[in-house]
Design a protein around this motif. Structure first.
Motif, PDB file in Angstrom:
ATOM      1  N   ILE A  66      -2.474  -2.594  -7.836  1.00  0.00           N
ATOM      2  CA  ILE A  66      -3.061  -1.879  -6.705  1.00  0.00           C
ATOM      3  C   ILE A  66      -3.788  -0.666  -7.277  1.00  0.00           C
ATOM      4  CG2 ILE A  66      -2.688  -0.727  -4.511  1.00  0.00           C
ATOM      5  CD1 ILE A  66      -0.098  -2.380  -4.258  1.00  0.00           C
ATOM      6  N   GLU A  67      -5.090  -0.709  -7.151  1.00  0.00           N
ATOM      7  CA  GLU A  67      -5.943   0.366  -7.635  1.00  0.00           C
ATOM      8  C   GLU A  67      -6.209   1.302  -6.470  1.00  0.00           C
ATOM      9  OE1 GLU A  67     -10.371   0.529  -9.619  1.00  0.00           O
ATOM     10  OE2 GLU A  67      -9.195  -1.296  -9.836  1.00  0.00           O
ATOM     11  N   SER A  68      -5.997   2.608  -6.672  1.00  0.00           N
ATOM     12  CA  SER A  68      -6.154   3.592  -5.599  1.00  0.00           C
ATOM     13  C   SER A  68      -7.054   4.725  -6.043  1.00  0.00           C
ATOM     14  CB  SER A  68      -4.801   4.195  -5.213  1.00  0.00           C
ATOM     15  OG  SER A  68      -3.854   3.209  -4.931  1.00  0.00           O
ATOM     16  N   LEU A  96       0.832  -1.209   0.000  1.00  0.00           N
ATOM     17  CA  LEU A  96       0.000   0.000   0.000  1.00  0.00           C
ATOM     18  C   LEU A  96       0.866   1.258   0.000  1.00  0.00           C
ATOM     19  CD1 LEU A  96      -2.757  -1.027   2.574  1.00  0.00           C
ATOM     20  CD2 LEU A  96      -2.854  -1.191   0.079  1.00  0.00           C
ATOM     21  N   ALA A 144       2.207   1.948  -3.509  1.00  0.00           N
ATOM     22  CA  ALA A 144       1.158   2.500  -4.378  1.00  0.00           C
ATOM     23  C   ALA A 144       0.823   3.941  -3.988  1.00  0.00           C
ATOM     24  CB  ALA A 144      -0.084   1.622  -4.303  1.00  0.00           C
ATOM     25  N   ARG A 145       0.742   4.215  -2.685  1.00  0.00           N
ATOM     26  CA  ARG A 145       0.392   5.553  -2.206  1.00  0.00           C
ATOM     27  C   ARG A 145       1.458   6.570  -2.591  1.00  0.00           C
ATOM     28  NH1 ARG A 145      -0.109   4.092   2.480  1.00  0.00           N
ATOM     29  NH2 ARG A 145       1.856   4.746   3.387  1.00  0.00           N
ATOM     30  N   TYR A 180      -8.024   1.463  -1.491  1.00  0.00           N
ATOM     31  CA  TYR A 180      -7.244   0.597  -2.372  1.00  0.00           C
ATOM     32  C   TYR A 180      -7.941  -0.746  -2.566  1.00  0.00           C
ATOM     33  CZ  TYR A 180      -3.562   3.159   0.274  1.00  0.00           C
ATOM     34  OH  TYR A 180      -2.797   4.080   0.942  1.00  0.00           O
TER      35      TYR A 180
END
Length: 147
Positions: A76-78, A30, A33-34, A92
């Motif tokens: 990872i979709e955010s 996470l 991705a962030r 996410y």
């Protein structure tokens, strides 16, 4: 609403004794991705947005199914679910690229931070405009945008 997509490779060392990715490793996924999402604003135009720092105030994670090591990365979709004056919430999904199988659903409350002053700061107008592109259309707290 736009979504941010991050392709995250799995590492052999991510597995635990049970042969699947350890629950704590998902926090690192996470984070990757962030950081990729938040710092996309700064590079091209030299914008200082988000580069001054940020801190995580909260994580929530729902583990949906075990993820075993493989050579293919996960996606990872955010997206943003909430924007306040001095914080934002990023949601996410960690999933397969092709099949769409979801392994984790999570959210993180992020607080922009002024490293020099040693305290939280407000979200700038530039940052807010960037985040609005990723705001979930069904976010419950649209009133927070006015803050």
């Amino acid at each position: 609403m736009a979504r941010h997509y991050y392709s995250c490779p799995l590492r052999w060392s991510d597995m635990d004794a049970f042969g699947h990715v350890n629950n704590a490793v998902f926090i690192s996924y996470l984070e990757e991705a962030r950081i990729d999402f938040m710092f996309r604003l700064a590079p091209g135009d030299g914008s200082p947005s988000f580069s001054g720092g940020s801190v995580v105030a909260r994580h929530e994670i729902d583990y949906k199914r075990p993820l075993v090591h493989r050579h293919e990365p996960v996606i990872i979709e955010s997206w943003v679910t909430k924007i306040n004056a001095a914080s934002l919430t990023i949601a996410y999904e960690i999933k397969d690229e092709d099949e769409g199988q979801v392994y984790v659903r999570a959210s993180t409350v992020v607080v922009p931070y002024d490293l020099a002053a040693g305290r939280p700061r407000r979200i700038t107008e530039e940052e807010k405009m960037y985040l609005l592109k990723y705001l979930d259309d069904e976010a419950e707290n649209k009133d927070a945008l006015a803050a």
